[in-house]
Design an enzyme around this catalytic site. Sequence first.
Site, PDB file in Angstrom:
ATOM      1  N   SER A 106       0.797  -1.233   0.000  1.00 11.49           N
ATOM      2  CA  SER A 106       0.000   0.000   0.000  1.00 11.49           C
ATOM      3  C   SER A 106       0.827   1.279   0.000  1.00 11.49           C
ATOM      4  O   SER A 106       0.252   2.367  -0.096  1.00 11.49           O
ATOM      5  CB  SER A 106      -0.976   0.012   1.176  1.00 11.49           C
ATOM      6  OG  SER A 106      -2.005  -0.922   0.948  1.00 11.49           O
TER       7      SER A 106
ATOM      8  N   LYS B   8      -0.022   3.249  -2.964  1.00 15.37           N
ATOM      9  CA  LYS B   8      -1.190   4.130  -3.033  1.00 15.37           C
ATOM     10  C   LYS B   8      -0.820   5.588  -3.258  1.00 15.37           C
ATOM     11  O   LYS B   8      -1.462   6.287  -4.036  1.00 15.37           O
ATOM     12  CB  LYS B   8      -2.029   3.996  -1.757  1.00 15.37           C
ATOM     13  CG  LYS B   8      -2.835   2.705  -1.685  1.00 15.37           C
ATOM     14  CD  LYS B   8      -3.706   2.660  -0.450  1.00 15.37           C
ATOM     15  CE  LYS B   8      -4.710   1.518  -0.520  1.00 15.37           C
ATOM     16  NZ  LYS B   8      -4.099   0.191  -0.453  1.00 15.37           N
TER      17      LYS B   8
ATOM     18  N   TYR C  20     -10.901   2.157   5.193  1.00 14.77           N
ATOM     19  CA  TYR C  20      -9.749   1.854   4.354  1.00 14.77           C
ATOM     20  C   TYR C  20     -10.083   0.684   3.439  1.00 14.77           C
ATOM     21  O   TYR C  20     -10.551  -0.355   3.903  1.00 14.77           O
ATOM     22  CB  TYR C  20      -8.554   1.521   5.246  1.00 14.77           C
ATOM     23  CG  TYR C  20      -7.262   1.324   4.498  1.00 14.77           C
ATOM     24  CD1 TYR C  20      -6.724   2.357   3.731  1.00 14.77           C
ATOM     25  CD2 TYR C  20      -6.569   0.124   4.576  1.00 14.77           C
ATOM     26  CE1 TYR C  20      -5.531   2.193   3.056  1.00 14.77           C
ATOM     27  CE2 TYR C  20      -5.375  -0.052   3.905  1.00 14.77           C
ATOM     28  CZ  TYR C  20      -4.856   0.990   3.141  1.00 14.77           C
ATOM     29  OH  TYR C  20      -3.674   0.816   2.471  1.00 14.77           O
TER      30      TYR C  20
END
Length: 389
Positions: free
Chosen positions: A63, A66, A173
């Site tokens: 992540s 991201k 999330y």
Amino acid sequence: MSPTIDPGAIDQVLQDAVAAGAVPNVAAIAADRNGVIYEGAAGPKTAGSDEPLTVDTHFRIMSMTKMVATTAALQQVEKGALDLDAPVADYCPEFADVQVLDGWDGDTPRLRAPASQATVKQLVTHTSGLGYWFWSEDLVKWEAATSTPNVLSGANVVFTAPLLADPGTQYIYGINTDWLGKVTEAAGGKTLDVLVKEGITGPLGMNETAFSLNEGWKDTTTPVHVRGEDGNWVDSGIELNQTPEYWAGGHGLYSTPRDYIKFQQALLGGGEFDGVRILQQGTVDQAFTNQIGDLDFPPAIPTADPASTHSFNAGPGYKWGLGLLLNTQDIPGMRRAYSGAWAGLCNTHFWVDPTTGICASIYSNFLPFVPPEALELYANYEKALYASL
């Protein structure tokens, strides 16, 4: 000029954590606005081997992808090709089919239309209602009930997953940034891997960062470790799909500490690194500003999949910017208020502290995410770094 720091105390933190078995290995790096001020590593690249881990080892940054994908989207905003306030369905018509999971009739999911259309900005800020299985028992149950694999499968079927709440009502999330990657492709007219290469990794000289393992990287990549039955670290054999059906803006990149720090330095530099600008200063300022209003980043998120992650207890006082977790208060001996940070499921973490003028990151590759002993290492590293400044 960059400060001269004594690396000894920081090196010791890394070495002690590996010696105690808290992590299988660890690499760390830090920079200020002038250049790298610390780099170090401890432990073997693969548990039980003699080859050392280094800051040039490749990691699945999960992540931490991201913020890179968010930057690619923000570049399209700056070009006028993408409107953050527009409905997601304007760019991805199939998003109009996504419904809210509103409970269960036995093992059958009960779905309804959302109260409003999710916007692109709500994808950026994780307020669209989309979630992840590892922090949602409802999604674990939905994936089982519908025989749908989780997002790490690399299959487009993951985009059929329902919302867990109406858009704009909660911070949850989730797979928002995978959808954002699709939106960015629609706006930019190219696939996400190309947009990232042309707009970010290429200009910044990040030649060791990509969505798939180049042939030469297989020998320079640390495996995903797990604890064996005897409690010692072993290679799990887990690997991301190397021929996915879409490029995962939420988790797909491989990188090295020395490569990713260039991206962090660009954020620290207000969008510019080494004479190359990837974002305008005003856009970066917005990334480090609360973008979720009165909503809060959850102070505690219970695990729904203990093999993937422990519960995540950030504590109170956190907000979300554009792609970044923001602490709203100074943390004594550590980062200052409105630093931007995030992490990856296989235990990589980064932060950018504009007030102090440094950025740093710490890397390992193992599961589950955020066990207490690893969180202690991350805090000890950060404290040792700030103490040395």
